[in-house]
Write a protein that holds these residues in place. Structure first.
Motif, mmCIF file in Angstrom:
data_model
loop_
_atom_site.group_PDB
_atom_site.id
_atom_site.type_symbol
_atom_site.label_atom_id
_atom_site.label_comp_id
_atom_site.label_asym_id
_atom_site.label_seq_id
_atom_site.Cartn_x
_atom_site.Cartn_y
_atom_site.Cartn_z
ATOM 1 N N ARG A 160 -13.598 -9.672 8.567
ATOM 2 C CA ARG A 160 -12.943 -10.769 7.873
ATOM 3 C C ARG A 160 -11.641 -10.245 7.273
ATOM 4 O O ARG A 160 -11.635 -9.231 6.576
ATOM 5 C CB ARG A 160 -13.830 -11.334 6.770
ATOM 6 C CG ARG A 160 -13.243 -12.578 6.100
ATOM 7 C CD ARG A 160 -14.181 -13.117 5.035
ATOM 8 N NE ARG A 160 -15.435 -13.543 5.619
ATOM 9 C CZ ARG A 160 -15.629 -14.731 6.182
ATOM 10 N NH1 ARG A 160 -14.632 -15.591 6.256
ATOM 11 N NH2 ARG A 160 -16.802 -15.049 6.680
ATOM 12 N N VAL A 161 -10.554 -10.922 7.575
ATOM 13 C CA VAL A 161 -9.267 -10.567 6.984
ATOM 14 C C VAL A 161 -9.227 -11.148 5.577
ATOM 15 O O VAL A 161 -9.399 -12.352 5.390
ATOM 16 C CB VAL A 161 -8.103 -11.117 7.828
ATOM 17 C CG1 VAL A 161 -6.774 -10.843 7.140
ATOM 18 C CG2 VAL A 161 -8.123 -10.495 9.221
ATOM 19 N N SER A 162 -9.026 -10.301 4.584
ATOM 20 C CA SER A 162 -9.022 -10.773 3.202
ATOM 21 C C SER A 162 -7.620 -11.096 2.701
ATOM 22 O O SER A 162 -7.463 -11.952 1.823
ATOM 23 C CB SER A 162 -9.673 -9.733 2.285
ATOM 24 O OG SER A 162 -9.016 -8.481 2.397
ATOM 25 N N ALA A 163 -6.594 -10.431 3.239
ATOM 26 C CA ALA A 163 -5.233 -10.702 2.764
ATOM 27 C C ALA A 163 -4.217 -10.166 3.760
ATOM 28 O O ALA A 163 -4.459 -9.170 4.449
ATOM 29 C CB ALA A 163 -5.001 -10.068 1.395
ATOM 30 N N VAL A 164 -3.089 -10.852 3.827
ATOM 31 C CA VAL A 164 -1.921 -10.374 4.572
ATOM 32 C C VAL A 164 -0.766 -10.332 3.585
ATOM 33 O O VAL A 164 -0.493 -11.315 2.889
ATOM 34 C CB VAL A 164 -1.575 -11.298 5.756
ATOM 35 C CG1 VAL A 164 -0.325 -10.794 6.468
ATOM 36 C CG2 VAL A 164 -2.746 -11.380 6.731
ATOM 37 N N ARG A 165 -0.099 -9.185 3.515
ATOM 38 C CA ARG A 165 1.000 -9.010 2.562
ATOM 39 C C ARG A 165 2.267 -8.592 3.300
ATOM 40 O O ARG A 165 2.206 -7.928 4.331
ATOM 41 C CB ARG A 165 0.650 -7.942 1.521
ATOM 42 C CG ARG A 165 -0.591 -8.239 0.698
ATOM 43 C CD ARG A 165 -0.862 -7.099 -0.274
ATOM 44 N NE ARG A 165 -2.035 -7.339 -1.089
ATOM 45 C CZ ARG A 165 -3.274 -7.036 -0.721
ATOM 46 N NH1 ARG A 165 -3.484 -6.462 0.463
ATOM 47 N NH2 ARG A 165 -4.300 -7.286 -1.517
ATOM 48 N N ARG A 166 3.392 -8.955 2.722
ATOM 49 C CA ARG A 166 4.680 -8.506 3.227
ATOM 50 C C ARG A 166 4.907 -7.052 2.826
ATOM 51 O O ARG A 166 4.592 -6.645 1.709
ATOM 52 C CB ARG A 166 5.800 -9.352 2.631
ATOM 53 C CG ARG A 166 6.368 -10.427 3.524
ATOM 54 C CD ARG A 166 7.010 -9.885 4.742
ATOM 55 N NE ARG A 166 7.718 -10.906 5.495
ATOM 56 C CZ ARG A 166 8.162 -10.719 6.714
ATOM 57 N NH1 ARG A 166 7.948 -9.566 7.322
ATOM 58 N NH2 ARG A 166 8.800 -11.673 7.346
ATOM 59 N N THR A 167 5.434 -6.270 3.750
ATOM 60 C CA THR A 167 5.892 -4.918 3.441
ATOM 61 C C THR A 167 7.338 -4.816 3.902
ATOM 62 O O THR A 167 7.860 -5.715 4.558
ATOM 63 C CB THR A 167 5.038 -3.862 4.163
ATOM 64 O OG1 THR A 167 5.202 -4.012 5.580
ATOM 65 C CG2 THR A 167 3.566 -4.014 3.813
ATOM 66 N N GLY A 168 7.966 -3.705 3.585
ATOM 67 C CA GLY A 168 9.360 -3.558 3.977
ATOM 68 C C GLY A 168 9.566 -3.648 5.471
ATOM 69 O O GLY A 168 10.542 -4.231 5.948
ATOM 70 N N ALA A 169 8.630 -3.097 6.249
ATOM 71 C CA ALA A 169 8.785 -3.059 7.701
ATOM 72 C C ALA A 169 8.089 -4.211 8.410
ATOM 73 O O ALA A 169 8.223 -4.358 9.617
ATOM 74 C CB ALA A 169 8.241 -1.735 8.240
ATOM 75 N N GLY A 170 7.336 -5.006 7.688
ATOM 76 C CA GLY A 170 6.611 -6.090 8.341
ATOM 77 C C GLY A 170 5.480 -6.607 7.483
ATOM 78 O O GLY A 170 5.707 -7.234 6.451
ATOM 79 N N PHE A 171 4.234 -6.284 7.883
ATOM 80 C CA PHE A 171 3.066 -6.819 7.199
ATOM 81 C C PHE A 171 1.991 -5.746 7.058
ATOM 82 O O PHE A 171 1.899 -4.829 7.870
ATOM 83 C CB PHE A 171 2.461 -7.990 7.985
ATOM 84 C CG PHE A 171 3.402 -9.129 8.215
ATOM 85 C CD1 PHE A 171 3.501 -10.167 7.301
ATOM 86 C CD2 PHE A 171 4.202 -9.168 9.352
ATOM 87 C CE1 PHE A 171 4.366 -11.225 7.519
ATOM 88 C CE2 PHE A 171 5.063 -10.221 9.582
ATOM 89 C CZ PHE A 171 5.150 -11.252 8.659
ATOM 90 N N GLU A 172 1.160 -5.910 6.035
ATOM 91 C CA GLU A 172 -0.066 -5.135 5.897
ATOM 92 C C GLU A 172 -1.228 -6.121 5.919
ATOM 93 O O GLU A 172 -1.240 -7.099 5.173
ATOM 94 C CB GLU A 172 -0.094 -4.347 4.590
ATOM 95 C CG GLU A 172 -1.371 -3.533 4.424
ATOM 96 C CD GLU A 172 -1.433 -2.821 3.089
ATOM 97 O OE1 GLU A 172 -1.250 -1.588 3.073
ATOM 98 O OE2 GLU A 172 -1.656 -3.502 2.065
ATOM 99 N N VAL A 173 -2.201 -5.865 6.797
ATOM 100 C CA VAL A 173 -3.374 -6.719 6.944
ATOM 101 C C VAL A 173 -4.570 -5.979 6.364
ATOM 102 O O VAL A 173 -4.929 -4.896 6.832
ATOM 103 C CB VAL A 173 -3.628 -7.064 8.424
ATOM 104 C CG1 VAL A 173 -4.867 -7.940 8.565
ATOM 105 C CG2 VAL A 173 -2.410 -7.754 9.030
#
Length: 370
Positions: free
Chosen positions: A116-129
């Motif tokens: 289950r994906v709990s969160a997707v966040r913006r990072t400088g280079a793209g995303f952290e899942v």
């Protein structure tokens, strides 16, 4: 496409109970009957975290009038598109499970199930899942491909909060047996509502309550299933989604039983109730009536809470902000499987492949220029 492939960072523990695995047979969520299935595509991504789903073959489908259960022994895991391309019938559940299993086996992607994906966040280079188990994946692009039917829709109905009888969504309906001899109201005017109401009317006293008229379309036209003609005429893939501010109501596919059942009063058809109190509903003519149960056949919405931390990804109701699958406010974010994302078939197995290929190309182009 290499520029679009996510990079992996592993920060969570491995091997713990409940960790992501790849079982032999990916689960299949029931809801609408599966449509004819597309051929496997060649374009893949390296990391896909799939939501937790039941993995039991032979389960009774949620829509028993349009899908028949069958034992796993009848489903060969090597079955592919050509074996399911008969557009004059819906495939059985296990046939679709076998198709998806074969699709996964032919792919070179890393597929994680039971996650289950709990969160997707913006990072400088793209995303952290972030996954529930603690693992984190980094990516330059993210595609939310969990489709349209993840969240049962429970609209605000007059007096429903004051009703003390049983209330359930069609997603939780399994069979008419628990409702035998009871007074039941089914809310809705679509396929699930009509199918459930007609089935319940065989053993219970049932009213189908709607805000508007029930619209029918023939399941078979000139001796062929309607889906055959949608495909043959190109209406299935016509890019009409861009012109719709909201998905139109879908007519009820009628094989002759449903229109006749409503005409015979089995179930009774009435305008939506105007209020409720205790175990009684209030009808538009002022009549108050004891009711045992209400079944909400009121559709589904995308289930995307893991995108809530991406500013502008979702609207106030939790629905995705997008244009033909590309997020309008979050570069690098896209969606697949949404209702009328691009065409009539966008939220079905027969149409999602075309949309996925288009999304992959549109995501890859800007990434390759970086």
């Amino acid at each position: 496409m290499r520029a679009a492939l996510p990079r992996r960072t592993r920060t969570g523990p491995r091997g713990r109970q409940g960790a992501c695995t790849r079982p032999r047979h990916p689960g299949l969520r029931h809801g609408r009957p599966p449509d004819p299935v597309p051929s496997p595509g060649s374009r893949t991504v390296r990391h896909r975290a799939l939501p937790r789903r039941s993995n039991r073959s032979g389960d009774r489908p949620t829509s028993p009038l349009t899908l028949g259960p069958c034992s796993h022994a009848t489903a060969d895991a090597s079955v592919l598109l050509d074996d399911l391309a008969d557009r004059d019938r819906y495939p059985h559940r296990d046939e679709v499970v076998a198709y998806l299993t074969a699709y996964a086996d032919r792919s070179d992607a890393e597929i994680r199930t039971g996650c289950r994906v709990s969160a997707v966040r913006r990072t400088g280079a793209g995303f952290e899942v972030e996954l529930d188990g603690g693992d984190r994946l980094s990516a330059r692009a993210v595609v939310a491909a969990s489709g349209t039917f993840g969240r049962p829709h429970r609209p605000a109905l007059p007096g429903l909060e004051e009703f003390t009888g049983q209330v359930l969504h069609a997603a939780d309906y399994r069979s008419p047996a628990p409702f035998t001899g009871r007074r039941v109201v089914v809310v809705g005017a679509g396929n699930s509502a009509v199918q459930i109401a007609v089935e319940l009317a065989e053993t219970a006293r049932v009213t189908l309550a709607t805000r508007g008229p029930v619209k029918f379309v023939a399941q078979r036209v000139l001796g062929r299933d309607l889906h055959f003609w949608l495909t043959r005429t190109g209406l299935d893939t016509a890019p009409l989604g861009r012109f719709l501010s909201r998905p139109p109501a879908q007519p009820v596919l009628d094989d002759g039983r449903y229109r006749a059942a409503l005409a015979a009063g089995q179930p009774e058809l009435r305008p939506l109730f105007t209020g409720a109190g205790g175990t009684k509903l209030v009808w538009p003519d002022g009549q108050r009536e004891e009711v045992d149960a209400i079944v909400l056949a009121t559709g589904y919405r995308p289930d995307l809470p893991y995108l809530a931390r991406l500013d502008g990804a979702l609207d106030a109701e939790g629905d995705p902000r997008h244009r033909e699958g590309l997020a309008t406010n979050v570069p690098g974010l896209a969606f697949v499987g949404l209702e009328w994302q691009r065409s009539l078939s966008s939220n079905s197995l027969r149409g999602v492949g075309r949309d996925a290929e288009r999304i992959a190309w549109r995501l890859a182009a800007p990434l390759a220029r970086r």
